[in-house]
Design a protein around this motif. Structure first.
Motif, PDB file in Angstrom:
ATOM      1  N   PRO A 175       0.809  -1.232   0.000  1.00  0.00           N
ATOM      2  CA  PRO A 175       0.000   0.000   0.000  1.00  0.00           C
ATOM      3  C   PRO A 175       0.835   1.272   0.000  1.00  0.00           C
ATOM      4  O   PRO A 175       0.416   2.293  -0.540  1.00  0.00           O
ATOM      5  N   GLN A 176       2.018   1.219   0.609  1.00  0.00           N
ATOM      6  CA  GLN A 176       2.901   2.394   0.577  1.00  0.00           C
ATOM      7  C   GLN A 176       3.321   2.699  -0.865  1.00  0.00           C
ATOM      8  O   GLN A 176       3.341   3.856  -1.290  1.00  0.00           O
ATOM      9  N   ASN A 177       3.663   1.659  -1.611  1.00  0.00           N
ATOM     10  CA  ASN A 177       4.048   1.853  -3.002  1.00  0.00           C
ATOM     11  C   ASN A 177       2.883   2.364  -3.838  1.00  0.00           C
ATOM     12  O   ASN A 177       3.047   3.283  -4.650  1.00  0.00           O
ATOM     13  N   LEU A 178       1.713   1.762  -3.667  1.00  0.00           N
ATOM     14  CA  LEU A 178       0.561   2.208  -4.447  1.00  0.00           C
ATOM     15  C   LEU A 178       0.221   3.656  -4.131  1.00  0.00           C
ATOM     16  O   LEU A 178      -0.061   4.456  -5.042  1.00  0.00           O
ATOM     17  N   GLY A 179       0.257   4.017  -2.855  1.00  0.00           N
ATOM     18  CA  GLY A 179      -0.026   5.406  -2.490  1.00  0.00           C
ATOM     19  C   GLY A 179       0.969   6.372  -3.099  1.00  0.00           C
ATOM     20  O   GLY A 179       0.593   7.436  -3.610  1.00  0.00           O
ATOM     21  N   SER A 180       2.240   6.014  -3.080  1.00  0.00           N
ATOM     22  CA  SER A 180       3.275   6.866  -3.675  1.00  0.00           C
ATOM     23  C   SER A 180       3.100   6.983  -5.177  1.00  0.00           C
ATOM     24  O   SER A 180       3.282   8.062  -5.754  1.00  0.00           O
ATOM     25  N   ILE A 181       2.745   5.873  -5.826  1.00  0.00           N
ATOM     26  CA  ILE A 181       2.539   5.897  -7.276  1.00  0.00           C
ATOM     27  C   ILE A 181       1.348   6.777  -7.641  1.00  0.00           C
ATOM     28  O   ILE A 181       1.383   7.526  -8.621  1.00  0.00           O
ATOM     29  N   ARG A 230       0.288   9.365  -5.954  1.00  0.00           N
ATOM     30  CA  ARG A 230       0.718  10.747  -5.748  1.00  0.00           C
ATOM     31  C   ARG A 230       1.599  11.226  -6.903  1.00  0.00           C
ATOM     32  O   ARG A 230       1.411  12.325  -7.445  1.00  0.00           O
ATOM     33  N   THR A 231       2.553  10.390  -7.302  1.00  0.00           N
ATOM     34  CA  THR A 231       3.424  10.729  -8.422  1.00  0.00           C
ATOM     35  C   THR A 231       2.626  10.879  -9.716  1.00  0.00           C
ATOM     36  O   THR A 231       2.854  11.804 -10.496  1.00  0.00           O
ATOM     37  N   LYS A 263      14.039   0.513 -19.804  1.00  0.00           N
ATOM     38  CA  LYS A 263      14.642   0.398 -18.482  1.00  0.00           C
ATOM     39  C   LYS A 263      15.226   1.728 -18.040  1.00  0.00           C
ATOM     40  O   LYS A 263      15.434   2.644 -18.846  1.00  0.00           O
ATOM     41  N   ILE A 264      15.498   1.809 -16.748  1.00  0.00           N
ATOM     42  CA  ILE A 264      16.240   2.941 -16.181  1.00  0.00           C
ATOM     43  C   ILE A 264      17.689   2.484 -16.020  1.00  0.00           C
ATOM     44  O   ILE A 264      17.948   1.509 -15.303  1.00  0.00           O
ATOM     45  N   PRO A 265      18.624   3.131 -16.685  1.00  0.00           N
ATOM     46  CA  PRO A 265      20.025   2.721 -16.517  1.00  0.00           C
ATOM     47  C   PRO A 265      20.526   3.106 -15.120  1.00  0.00           C
ATOM     48  O   PRO A 265      20.520   4.280 -14.752  1.00  0.00           O
ATOM     49  N   ILE A 266      20.916   2.107 -14.338  1.00  0.00           N
ATOM     50  CA  ILE A 266      21.384   2.359 -12.978  1.00  0.00           C
ATOM     51  C   ILE A 266      22.748   1.698 -12.769  1.00  0.00           C
ATOM     52  O   ILE A 266      23.185   0.873 -13.576  1.00  0.00           O
ATOM     53  N   ASP A 267      23.399   2.078 -11.708  1.00  0.00           N
ATOM     54  CA  ASP A 267      24.698   1.500 -11.348  1.00  0.00           C
ATOM     55  C   ASP A 267      24.576  -0.016 -11.252  1.00  0.00           C
ATOM     56  O   ASP A 267      23.619  -0.546 -10.666  1.00  0.00           O
ATOM     57  N   SER A 268      25.550  -0.720 -11.819  1.00  0.00           N
ATOM     58  CA  SER A 268      25.500  -2.180 -11.866  1.00  0.00           C
ATOM     59  C   SER A 268      25.541  -2.824 -10.481  1.00  0.00           C
ATOM     60  O   SER A 268      25.192  -3.999 -10.331  1.00  0.00           O
ATOM     61  N   ARG A 269      25.963  -2.063  -9.485  1.00  0.00           N
ATOM     62  CA  ARG A 269      26.004  -2.611  -8.128  1.00  0.00           C
ATOM     63  C   ARG A 269      24.623  -2.680  -7.483  1.00  0.00           C
ATOM     64  O   ARG A 269      24.451  -3.318  -6.438  1.00  0.00           O
ATOM     65  N   LEU A 270      23.656  -2.024  -8.107  1.00  0.00           N
ATOM     66  CA  LEU A 270      22.286  -2.023  -7.586  1.00  0.00           C
ATOM     67  C   LEU A 270      21.415  -2.870  -8.495  1.00  0.00           C
ATOM     68  O   LEU A 270      21.408  -2.692  -9.711  1.00  0.00           O
ATOM     69  N   GLU A 271      20.696  -3.806  -7.899  1.00  0.00           N
ATOM     70  CA  GLU A 271      19.869  -4.717  -8.703  1.00  0.00           C
ATOM     71  C   GLU A 271      18.699  -4.000  -9.356  1.00  0.00           C
ATOM     72  O   GLU A 271      18.412  -4.199 -10.536  1.00  0.00           O
ATOM     73  N   SER A 272      18.005  -3.167  -8.593  1.00  0.00           N
ATOM     74  CA  SER A 272      16.827  -2.489  -9.138  1.00  0.00           C
ATOM     75  C   SER A 272      16.412  -1.356  -8.209  1.00  0.00           C
ATOM     76  O   SER A 272      16.884  -1.260  -7.071  1.00  0.00           O
ATOM     77  N   LEU A 273      15.511  -0.515  -8.705  1.00  0.00           N
ATOM     78  CA  LEU A 273      14.906   0.533  -7.895  1.00  0.00           C
ATOM     79  C   LEU A 273      13.580   0.045  -7.339  1.00  0.00           C
ATOM     80  O   LEU A 273      12.931  -0.827  -7.920  1.00  0.00           O
ATOM     81  N   ASN A 274      13.163   0.606  -6.227  1.00  0.00           N
ATOM     82  CA  ASN A 274      11.811   0.378  -5.738  1.00  0.00           C
ATOM     83  C   ASN A 274      10.825   0.823  -6.812  1.00  0.00           C
ATOM     84  O   ASN A 274      11.045   1.808  -7.513  1.00  0.00           O
ATOM     85  N   VAL A 275       9.715   0.093  -6.947  1.00  0.00           N
ATOM     86  CA  VAL A 275       8.780   0.376  -8.038  1.00  0.00           C
ATOM     87  C   VAL A 275       8.226   1.800  -7.974  1.00  0.00           C
ATOM     88  O   VAL A 275       8.026   2.447  -9.009  1.00  0.00           O
ATOM     89  N   ASN A 331       9.803   4.429  -6.825  1.00  0.00           N
ATOM     90  CA  ASN A 331      10.883   5.313  -7.281  1.00  0.00           C
ATOM     91  C   ASN A 331      11.033   5.253  -8.796  1.00  0.00           C
ATOM     92  O   ASN A 331      11.206   6.278  -9.465  1.00  0.00           O
ATOM     93  N   ALA A 332      10.992   4.040  -9.348  1.00  0.00           N
ATOM     94  CA  ALA A 332      11.113   3.874 -10.793  1.00  0.00           C
ATOM     95  C   ALA A 332       9.965   4.578 -11.524  1.00  0.00           C
ATOM     96  O   ALA A 332      10.170   5.215 -12.565  1.00  0.00           O
ATOM     97  N   THR A 333       8.788   4.462 -10.946  1.00  0.00           N
ATOM     98  CA  THR A 333       7.628   5.129 -11.540  1.00  0.00           C
ATOM     99  C   THR A 333       7.834   6.637 -11.578  1.00  0.00           C
ATOM    100  O   THR A 333       7.542   7.293 -12.588  1.00  0.00           O
ATOM    101  N   SER A 334       8.337   7.203 -10.501  1.00  0.00           N
ATOM    102  CA  SER A 334       8.577   8.651 -10.440  1.00  0.00           C
ATOM    103  C   SER A 334       9.575   9.098 -11.510  1.00  0.00           C
ATOM    104  O   SER A 334       9.359  10.088 -12.207  1.00  0.00           O
ATOM    105  N   VAL A 335      10.668   8.352 -11.630  1.00  0.00           N
ATOM    106  CA  VAL A 335      11.713   8.719 -12.595  1.00  0.00           C
ATOM    107  C   VAL A 335      11.148   8.770 -14.010  1.00  0.00           C
ATOM    108  O   VAL A 335      11.338   9.749 -14.753  1.00  0.00           O
ATOM    109  N   ILE A 336      10.436   7.735 -14.404  1.00  0.00           N
ATOM    110  CA  ILE A 336       9.949   7.642 -15.778  1.00  0.00           C
ATOM    111  C   ILE A 336       8.778   8.591 -16.031  1.00  0.00           C
ATOM    112  O   ILE A 336       8.710   9.253 -17.076  1.00  0.00           O
ATOM    113  N   LEU A 337       7.870   8.695 -15.077  1.00  0.00           N
ATOM    114  CA  LEU A 337       6.699   9.551 -15.299  1.00  0.00           C
ATOM    115  C   LEU A 337       7.077  11.023 -15.415  1.00  0.00           C
ATOM    116  O   LEU A 337       6.492  11.763 -16.222  1.00  0.00           O
TER     117      LEU A 337
END
Length: 218
Positions: free
Chosen positions: A81-87, A89-90, A190-202, A204-210
């Protein structure tokens, strides 16, 4: 004042518990009551809970698909629910026209979602569908390009033209986008991110792309 504006006022007042929903309807002219129930923005309200869900067929066909260049977010079984609420809002901040979520195995509009969204849940249309694949195909038949946002893509979102009619699919927290659904998309990005990081929180990823989409579309 259009049907959408009237509905928002009615919904908010009824949700606050100031005046019963049915009593507010008597202030609408007859033609607007007819439109309200037959075309409409929100075919039914869950007044006991206080949240509104939309009939996807009615709302998409009569509202979203008639827009010149709609921007739609499709959430593939988001459960936090935290992710859905943030999405939510974004999405409101990025001028998204509607959010589509599946009926089953997904978070819907809960008190936590509503609180985190900072009232975005009261404004942005949330459309519940029984089959995401069929919904994607229907959008494509209506000339909406579908982009699946996944770390397995080759194309960076920086290379995408977000102008025009678009829908963006974001996957669940643990499994991402289902493979069969990602394969229905016109393109995977995709969002190009540092190879040391597997992925972004959904969320956060939504915010970047939107907000990149909003920058381009403005």
């Amino acid at each position: 004042m259009g049907n959408r504006d009237i509905l928002i006022v009615i919904y908010l007042i009824a949700n606050w518990g100031v005046i019963p929903f049915w009593l507010l309807l008597i202030f609408l002219p007859n033609n607007q009551i007819t439109n309200f129930f037959t075309q409409s923005i929100i075919p039914f309200l869950l007044l006991g809970v206080g949240y509104a869900y939309l009939s996807y067929k009615i709302y998409l066909e009569n509202n979203i698909l008639l827009k010149q260049s709609p921007l739609i977010v499709i959430l593939d079984h988001i459960q936090d629910p935290q992710n859905l609420g943030s999405i939510l809002r974004t999405s409101l901040g990025a001028s998204v026209d509607a959010i589509i979520i599946p009926k089953d195995r997904a978070c819907h509009l809960t008190p936590t979602v509503r609180k985190v969204s900072k009232a975005a849940s009261e404004i942005i249309p949330v459309i519940v569908v029984s089959n995401l694949r069929n919904t994607v195909k229907m959008l494509q038949r209506n000339f909406i390009e579908i982009y699946a946002c996944t770390g397995q893509a080759d194309l960076s979102f920086f290379e995408v033209d977000f102008k025009g009619s678009k829908a963006l699919i974001f996957g669940s927290e643990d499994k991402g986008i289902q493979k069969f659904l990602a394969n229905e998309a016109n393109e995977k990005i995709k969002i190009p991110i540092d190879s040391r990081l597997e992925s972004l929180n959904v969320s956060n990823a939504t915010s970047v792309i939107l907000f990149e989409a909003k920058r381009q579309r403005n």
